[in-house]
Structures are given as structure tokens and as C-alpha cells.
Design a protein around this motif. Structure first.
Motif, PDB file in Angstrom:
ATOM      1  N   THR A  32       1.231  -0.843   0.300  1.00 22.86           N
ATOM      2  CA  THR A  32       0.011  -0.102  -0.094  1.00 22.86           C
ATOM      3  C   THR A  32       0.833   1.506  -0.026  1.00 22.86           C
ATOM      4  O   THR A  32       1.781   1.422   0.878  1.00 22.86           O
ATOM      5  N   GLY A  33       0.543   2.005  -1.010  1.00 23.85           N
ATOM      6  CA  GLY A  33       1.340   3.510  -1.091  1.00 23.85           C
ATOM      7  C   GLY A  33       2.245   3.589  -1.394  1.00 23.85           C
ATOM      8  O   GLY A  33       3.429   4.573  -1.374  1.00 23.85           O
ATOM      9  N   GLY A  83      -0.739   5.970  -6.906  1.00 23.18           N
ATOM     10  CA  GLY A  83      -1.551   4.704  -7.421  1.00 23.18           C
ATOM     11  C   GLY A  83      -3.616   4.846  -7.423  1.00 23.18           C
ATOM     12  O   GLY A  83      -4.685   5.578  -7.120  1.00 23.18           O
ATOM     13  N   SER A  84      -4.151   3.777  -7.929  1.00 27.65           N
ATOM     14  CA  SER A  84      -5.196   3.486  -7.774  1.00 27.65           C
ATOM     15  C   SER A  84      -5.555   3.481  -6.634  1.00 27.65           C
ATOM     16  O   SER A  84      -5.044   2.834  -5.711  1.00 27.65           O
ATOM     17  N   LEU A  85      -7.020   3.489  -6.394  1.00 29.14           N
ATOM     18  CA  LEU A  85      -7.287   3.720  -5.369  1.00 29.14           C
ATOM     19  C   LEU A  85      -8.839   2.090  -4.901  1.00 29.14           C
ATOM     20  O   LEU A  85      -8.746   1.685  -6.363  1.00 29.14           O
ATOM     21  N   THR A  86      -8.009   1.627  -3.985  1.00 29.43           N
ATOM     22  CA  THR A  86      -8.675   0.181  -4.203  1.00 29.43           C
ATOM     23  C   THR A  86      -9.668   0.418  -1.996  1.00 29.43           C
ATOM     24  O   THR A  86      -9.072   0.798  -1.650  1.00 29.43           O
ATOM     25  N   ALA A  87     -10.823  -0.376  -2.880  1.00 23.61           N
ATOM     26  CA  ALA A  87     -11.450  -0.477  -1.437  1.00 23.61           C
ATOM     27  C   ALA A  87     -11.321  -0.971  -0.292  1.00 23.61           C
ATOM     28  O   ALA A  87     -10.888  -2.501  -0.736  1.00 23.61           O
ATOM     29  N   SER A  88     -11.889  -0.871   1.129  1.00 20.02           N
ATOM     30  CA  SER A  88     -11.308  -1.673   2.151  1.00 20.02           C
ATOM     31  C   SER A  88     -12.859  -1.581   3.238  1.00 20.02           C
ATOM     32  O   SER A  88     -13.434  -0.341   3.128  1.00 20.02           O
ATOM     33  N   ASP A  89     -12.653  -2.873   3.792  1.00 18.57           N
ATOM     34  CA  ASP A  89     -13.884  -2.749   4.702  1.00 18.57           C
ATOM     35  C   ASP A  89     -13.107  -2.752   5.951  1.00 18.57           C
ATOM     36  O   ASP A  89     -14.496  -2.213   6.972  1.00 18.57           O
ATOM     37  N   SER A  90     -12.165  -1.747   6.018  1.00 17.60           N
ATOM     38  CA  SER A  90     -11.874  -1.392   7.630  1.00 17.60           C
ATOM     39  C   SER A  90     -12.556   0.359   6.902  1.00 17.60           C
ATOM     40  O   SER A  90     -12.138   0.858   7.011  1.00 17.60           O
ATOM     41  N   ARG A 115       2.782   7.387   2.856  1.00 16.02           N
ATOM     42  CA  ARG A 115       1.660   7.384   1.917  1.00 16.02           C
ATOM     43  C   ARG A 115       0.876   6.896   2.366  1.00 16.02           C
ATOM     44  O   ARG A 115      -0.241   5.937   1.779  1.00 16.02           O
ATOM     45  N   ASN A 116       0.544   5.197   3.376  1.00 16.91           N
ATOM     46  CA  ASN A 116       0.090   4.487   3.495  1.00 16.91           C
ATOM     47  C   ASN A 116      -0.284   4.606   4.175  1.00 16.91           C
ATOM     48  O   ASN A 116      -0.003   4.663   5.817  1.00 16.91           O
ATOM     49  N   GLY A 117      -1.947   4.164   3.806  1.00 14.19           N
ATOM     50  CA  GLY A 117      -3.344   5.139   4.930  1.00 14.19           C
ATOM     51  C   GLY A 117      -3.771   3.761   5.617  1.00 14.19           C
ATOM     52  O   GLY A 117      -4.650   3.853   6.365  1.00 14.19           O
ATOM     53  N   ASN A 118      -2.986   2.164   5.707  1.00  9.68           N
ATOM     54  CA  ASN A 118      -3.938   1.604   5.976  1.00  9.68           C
ATOM     55  C   ASN A 118      -3.309   1.570   8.049  1.00  9.68           C
ATOM     56  O   ASN A 118      -2.157   0.729   8.705  1.00  9.68           O
ATOM     57  N   LEU A 119      -4.179   2.321   8.232  1.00  6.40           N
ATOM     58  CA  LEU A 119      -4.338   3.042   9.818  1.00  6.40           C
ATOM     59  C   LEU A 119      -5.376   1.586  10.848  1.00  6.40           C
ATOM     60  O   LEU A 119      -6.122   1.311  10.440  1.00  6.40           O
ATOM     61  N   LYS A 120      -4.684   1.685  11.860  1.00  2.88           N
ATOM     62  CA  LYS A 120      -5.308   1.037  13.217  1.00  2.88           C
ATOM     63  C   LYS A 120      -5.427   1.690  14.058  1.00  2.88           C
ATOM     64  O   LYS A 120      -4.851   2.666  15.052  1.00  2.88           O
ATOM     65  N   PHE A 121      -7.032   1.804  15.470  1.00  6.71           N
ATOM     66  CA  PHE A 121      -6.548   2.084  16.735  1.00  6.71           C
ATOM     67  C   PHE A 121      -6.149   1.291  17.440  1.00  6.71           C
ATOM     68  O   PHE A 121      -6.298   0.032  18.024  1.00  6.71           O
ATOM     69  N   ILE A 225      -9.589  10.060   1.708  1.00 11.58           N
ATOM     70  CA  ILE A 225     -11.005   8.833   1.238  1.00 11.58           C
ATOM     71  C   ILE A 225     -10.630   8.290   2.342  1.00 11.58           C
ATOM     72  O   ILE A 225     -10.172   7.213   2.389  1.00 11.58           O
ATOM     73  N   GLN A 226     -12.037   7.710   2.708  1.00 11.92           N
ATOM     74  CA  GLN A 226     -12.616   7.125   4.475  1.00 11.92           C
ATOM     75  C   GLN A 226     -13.106   5.610   3.589  1.00 11.92           C
ATOM     76  O   GLN A 226     -13.563   5.513   2.323  1.00 11.92           O
ATOM     77  N   GLY A 227     -12.345   4.609   3.701  1.00 16.32           N
ATOM     78  CA  GLY A 227     -12.643   3.386   3.475  1.00 16.32           C
ATOM     79  C   GLY A 227     -12.087   2.901   2.085  1.00 16.32           C
ATOM     80  O   GLY A 227     -12.351   2.029   1.290  1.00 16.32           O
ATOM     81  N   TYR A 228     -10.598   3.370   1.680  1.00 15.87           N
ATOM     82  CA  TYR A 228     -10.034   3.152   0.612  1.00 15.87           C
ATOM     83  C   TYR A 228      -8.558   3.260   1.120  1.00 15.87           C
ATOM     84  O   TYR A 228      -8.161   3.789   1.606  1.00 15.87           O
ATOM     85  N   LEU A 229      -8.195   2.552  -0.156  1.00 16.63           N
ATOM     86  CA  LEU A 229      -6.635   2.229   0.202  1.00 16.63           C
ATOM     87  C   LEU A 229      -5.699   2.651  -1.245  1.00 16.63           C
ATOM     88  O   LEU A 229      -6.467   2.159  -2.217  1.00 16.63           O
TER      89      LEU A 229
END
Length: 272
Positions: A32-33, A83-90, A115-121, A225-229
Motif C-alpha cells: 500500500t502506497g 496509485g489506484s484506489l482500492t476499496a477496503s472494509d476497514s 502514503r500508507n493509509g492502512n491505519l488502526k486504533f 478518502i475513508q474506506g479506501y487504500l
């Protein structure tokens, strides 16, 4: 002939680095990113075989005779095309539409960018829930502070608007800003950033100071954009073509070494 041996050897070394870069791009095609890296080459010094002089007839020669001494890698630069945007369930997957970067706090206390927006709480050390990367590095807000929410919030209900503002539903279930905004930063020269592991970049003198989009009106603001990576911008077909070209260049340099070796062998046989 000895010169040709070393010249061809520099070509093989340069192409080996080129193949290494292509292999790294292909290995990160699903990262990602990730941004594609490209090798840039430059020629080495030229040796004067004959300087500018006159011919036997006294005519001035227009140019000297020079022979090149090979090639070397000048740099490996990144292509910061989106890069292209991919939908995510997170619920904590965020893609940046624009030139911005997320800012994170490293284990050493320094600020890094990604640029990696695969984040977590995750649970913060002082209580509450902290927004962090997959490696546990805290994500920073527009003021350079870690984003920590109290335990009063239900994390699954937290949303993020396009400007990066964290929102929480009110009594009527309408999202309302809670006063925290995810920081997004730009650089005048992103190619000057130093690449690190885990898709992180470090600010350098070549990249310039980080530009805070929230406080600088002279830059075009990015959207979150939330819900996308953001997927890697590696083009597999292009990388495969580049690999074929690099392999052929490596093979040609190898044949040049073989030819030089055969010529040296013939020269040695003349003495017998």
C-alpha cells in the motif's frame, strides 16, 4: 583491450543494480502506497586518445579522439504518481487524493512520512485509543501531536471527512467534528526524501521542509478518502519489459568481456 574489460564490467554492475531495482518494484506490487523506483545512469570519465591537432597536411582536426570508460548509477528516484484506489472494509483505511503525506512519530522520536493509509486504533500508553500505523507508530494531527481519543468514543463510529477532521455522531446520528484533524504534509521536492523501510520517508535538505496543508494556503490541499487504500503505482507489464531490456544489456556487456578476453588470448599467442 584491458580498458574494454573494465568498461564492460561497469555496464554489468550497473545493469545488476537496475535488475535489483526492478525486482524490488515487483516485490512491492501489493504494498500500500508504494512508489515505483527508477534507475538513472551516467557515463564515466572519457580518456583522450588524441588531442585536437593538425593532420599530416596541416589541416586542423575538428575534434579530438576520446574513448569512454563505462557507466555508473547516478541515482534511483521514485515516481510519485498516484496509485489506484482500492476499496477496503476497514473503518481506519484512508487514501490520500493529492500530493500529501501522513506524518507519523517514529520510535526514535523523529517525524516520518508515508502514503500508507492502512491505519488502526490501538491502546495508548497513557490510556485512550491512539490512531497508529500497522507497526504501531502514532499518526500525527495538524499540530504534530499523536491522535488519541478517550475511551468515551466508540471507535467503530468515528468517521473522517475529506479535510481530515475526525467526526463522531451526535444525538441525531449526524457526524460532528470533535476538534482533531489528521495532519497532511507536502514537500517541494518529494524526490529528495530519503526512503526507509515500512513505506516511510524521511525529510532531507534536498526535499525541503514539510509543508503543513492546514496552515499553508499556497498549496493545493489533498483529500482524505475513508474506506479506501492507495495501491502501489507499479505497472507490472512495464517492469517486465524493463527487466528484459536490462537482461539483454547485461548479456551484451558479458559478450564484450568475452570478446576482449579472446583478443587478449590471441595477442598472447603471437609470442609463441
Amino acid at each position: 583491450m584491458v580498458r574494454s574489460l573494465w568498461t564492460a564490467a561497469t555496464g554489468m554492475i550497473a545493469q545488476q543494480t537496475n535488475v535489483d531495482t526492478i525486482a524490488n518494484n515487483l516485490a512491492n506490487v501489493n504494498t500500500t502506497g508504494y512508489k515505483t523506483q527508477v534507475n538513472e545512469f551516467k557515463s564515466l570519465l572519457y580518456q583522450n586518445i588524441q588531442t585536437k591537432t593538425t593532420s599530416a597536411n596541416g589541416d586542423a582536426k575538428p575534434s579530438s579522439a576520446q574513448v569512454g570508460l563505462g557507466v555508473r548509477n547516478a541515482s534511483i528516484s521514485s515516481v510519485f504518481k498516484e496509485g489506484s484506489l482500492t476499496a477496503s472494509d476497514s473503518d481506519t483505511a484512508f487514501a490520500i487524493d493529492g500530493k500529501g503525506f501522513f506524518a507519523v512519530r517514529g520510535a526514535d522520536g523523529n517525524t516520518y512520512y508515508t502514503r500508507n493509509g492502512n491505519l488502526k486504533f490501538t491502546l495508548a500508553s497513557n490510556g485512550g485509543n491512539m490512531l497508529a500505523t500497522s507497526e504501531g507508530l502514532p499518526v500525527l494531527d495538524t499540530q504534530g501531536r499523536p491522535i488519541v481519543l478517550s475511551n468515551n468514543y466508540v471507535m467503530s463510529k468515528v468517521t473522517v471527512s475529506k479535510d481530515g477532521s475526525l467526526c463522531y455522531p451526535d444525538a441525531q446520528n449526524n457526524p460532528q467534528p470533535i476538534g482533531i484533524t489528521i495532519g497532511v504534509f507536502q514537500f517541494n521536492n518529494p524526490n529528495g526524501l530519503e526512503r526507509l523501510a515500512d513505506s516511510l520517508y524521511q525529510q532531507t535538505a534536498a526535499s525541503g521542509q514539510a509543508i503543513n496543508e492546514a496552515t499553508n494556503n499556497n498549496v493545493e490541499r489533498s483529500s482524505i478518502i475513508q474506506g479506501y487504500l492507495e495501491s502501489s503505482n507499479v505497472q507490472v507489464v512495464d517492469e517486465m519489459v524493463n527487466m528484459i531490456v536490462a537482461q539483454r544489456a547485461y548479456e551484451l556487456n558479458s559478450k564484450a568481456i568475452t570478446a576482449s578476453d579472446e583478443m587478449l588470448q590471441q595477442a598472447n599467442n603471437l609470442r609463441r
